[in-house]
Design an enzyme around this catalytic site. Structure first.
Site, PDB file in Angstrom:
ATOM      1  CB  SER A 145      -0.966  -0.027   1.185  1.00  0.00           C
ATOM      2  OG  SER A 145      -1.789   1.121   1.162  1.00  0.00           O
TER       3      SER A 145
ATOM      4  CG  ASP B  94      -4.053   3.570  -0.504  1.00  0.00           C
ATOM      5  OD1 ASP B  94      -4.735   3.201  -1.483  1.00  0.00           O
ATOM      6  OD2 ASP B  94      -4.204   3.089   0.626  1.00  0.00           O
TER       7      ASP B  94
ATOM      8  CG  ASP C 124      -3.656  -1.189  -1.330  1.00  0.00           C
ATOM      9  OD1 ASP C 124      -3.636   0.014  -1.002  1.00  0.00           O
ATOM     10  OD2 ASP C 124      -4.007  -2.086  -0.537  1.00  0.00           O
TER      11      ASP C 124
ATOM     12  CG  ASP D  80      -6.946  -0.228   0.600  1.00  0.00           C
ATOM     13  OD1 ASP D  80      -6.192   0.756   0.474  1.00  0.00           O
ATOM     14  OD2 ASP D  80      -6.792  -1.070   1.508  1.00  0.00           O
TER      15      ASP D  80
END
Length: 456
Positions: A98, A243, A245, A247
């Site tokens: 992340s 960010d 990734d 999510d």
């Protein structure tokens, strides 16, 4: 037996080399397969340079444990979550760090229907087996095939908006050179095919594991300028940044102002309650007044949960809540198997902008003026529990309403504080909010007061 330090409360994360490497990733895959014995799971990875190798090692471990794997390729975490509830599979693993520094990587693990695997729901068992390294031999090894989940994922995302109601909008989108770009491109194609009048202005769009523009973490103030400047330069209606990734999604208004995640919870609650009054909305205890105010206004019901995705998802399932939001920019959705998504929030924001015919700033400025907040302030302290007790004792004579859902919340009627120990770092996290109409003091007054108390 080697102790593995990469296992955390909610996921796996560690420094590349000693803490996390391909040998450890293999053992994680092997242990996951042996403990849960799924027939098939989905596996994906983010754009980091080490991610593909770690993913392949994890897949080999799964195959050696007899598990079939659908390799989703380069994905964001929520594409793995989506695959794990949408396809006929029994779990998923995303290799991602992340927004952690360059020399880190990690994994997020789920079971069937994307139920999270955390320290108290199986991660400790995976750790123990990976550390012991005593694996059963299986008769038939698993197979691996590549699978493109993007068309099905985008089709699902389109279910959160009504294409006919979307008004012309200009959006700045900043993937931070992370994994979000390919989904934005696919949504843009879909919008064009449906004549949805939204223009995308793309910055830091190409997936690039060297992160030429810095690690994608829009919570860092120094990372916000590129999105803000692009919004102002292009006269955009909204700026979006993700960010690594994707999510978590962060919103900027048409003036380039970064919107605190807390007020986005109110905005998204409003989006759902505009469609369906009476629904339940879950929130965390750090900042609450604005969320409660909006939900009451739009005839919904609020439910408070401890912070952290495992707790929020559990409370949402128990309460059948349509949406749950944390001020940290994690947003969870019933129709998304109670998982967090960084794509659904901005689609809902586009929907609210269209239906209310308002700008983003006009939608949130009222909330900010009514319930100003400090944003989360972190302190490094010797002992978090001792400091929390000290704060509690300092204010005891004022008889605040006390709530211990997460750390401690003290409500004085005209202002409120929540202080808690971080789940992931040795930090004390402080949040303060006031009711502007009842309070002559500024937020800064209370921030100074608490800072002095914590640091004394």
């Amino acid at each position: 037996m080697t102790k593995l330090t990469c296992f955390k409360a909610y996921d796996i994360r560690g420094k590349l080399g000693e803490e996390l490497n391909e040998e450890i990733a293999y053992k994680v895959g092997r242990a996951y397969g042996q403990i849960y014995q799924p027939k098939t799971i989905v596996v994906g990875c983010d754009i980091r340079l080490s991610s593909e190798g770690l993913k392949q090692a994890t897949i080999k471990g799964l195959n050696d444990a007899g598990v079939n794997v659908l390799d989703l390729g380069m994905t964001g975490t929520e594409e793995v979550y989506f695959g794990a509830f949408h396809l006929d599979v029994q779990g998923g693993i995303e290799v991602t760090a992340s927004h952690n520094p360059m020399d880190y990587n990690g994994m997020k693990l789920v079971r069937e229907n994307s139920r999270p695997i955390s320290a108290d729901t199986g991660l400790k068992e995976i750790q123990a087996l990976a550390e012991a390294g005593v694996f059963n031999e299986v008769e038939h090894k698993g197979t691996t095939e590549k699978y493109n989940i993007l068309p099905e994922f985008v089709a699902h995302l389109m279910g959160y908006i009504d294409p006919a109601k979307i008004r012309p909008l200009k959006l700045v989108v900043n993937a931070g050179n992370g994994a979000a770009g390919h989904v934005i491109d696919a949504i843009e194609e879909k919008f064009k095919s449906l004549n949805i009048p939204v223009e995308f202005i793309k910055i830091h769009h190409e997936a690039d594991g060297t992160f030429p523009n810095g690690i994608p973490n829009p919570l860092l103030v120094e990372n916000r300028d590129s999105t803000r400047n692009a919004v102002l330069e292009h006269g955009a209606d909204m700026g979006l940044a993700w960010d690594g990734d994707f999510d978590r999604c962060f919103l900027f208004d048409e003036k380039g102002q970064f919107i605190e995640g807390y007020y986005i919870v109110g905005l998204l609650a409003q989006a759902f309650l505009l469609k369906q009054a009476g629904e339940k909305i879950v929130h965390d205890p750090r900042l609450v007044w604005n969320t409660v105010d909006i939900v009451e206004q739009y005839k919904g019901q609020t439910v408070q949960s401890k912070s952290g995705h495992a707790f929020i998802k559990q409370v949402m399932r128990e309460q059948n809540a349509v949406y749950g939001g944390e001020m940290s920019a994690h947003h969870y959705f019933r129709d998304f198997a109670y998982c967090d998504s960084g794509m659904i929030p901005w689609l809902l924001a586009v929907s609210v902008l269209s239906e209310t015919q308002q700008t983003l700033s006009s939608l949130v400025e009222g909330m900010i003026a009514k319930f100003p907040c400090s944003g989360e302030i972190n302190f490094k302290v010797q002992d978090t529990q001792v400091t929390i007790q000290k704060i509690f004792e300092h204010f005891a004579e004022q008889n605040p309403a006390i709530d211990k859902t997460d750390g401690i919340s003290l409500d004085f009627g005209s202002w409120r504080l929540n202080v808690r120990a971080s789940n992931t770092e040795p930090l004390l996290r402080l949040n303060i909010e006031t009711t502007a109409s009842k309070n002559p003091e500024s937020i800064q007054y209370y921030v100074d007061l608490l800072t002095q108390l914590i640091e004394s």
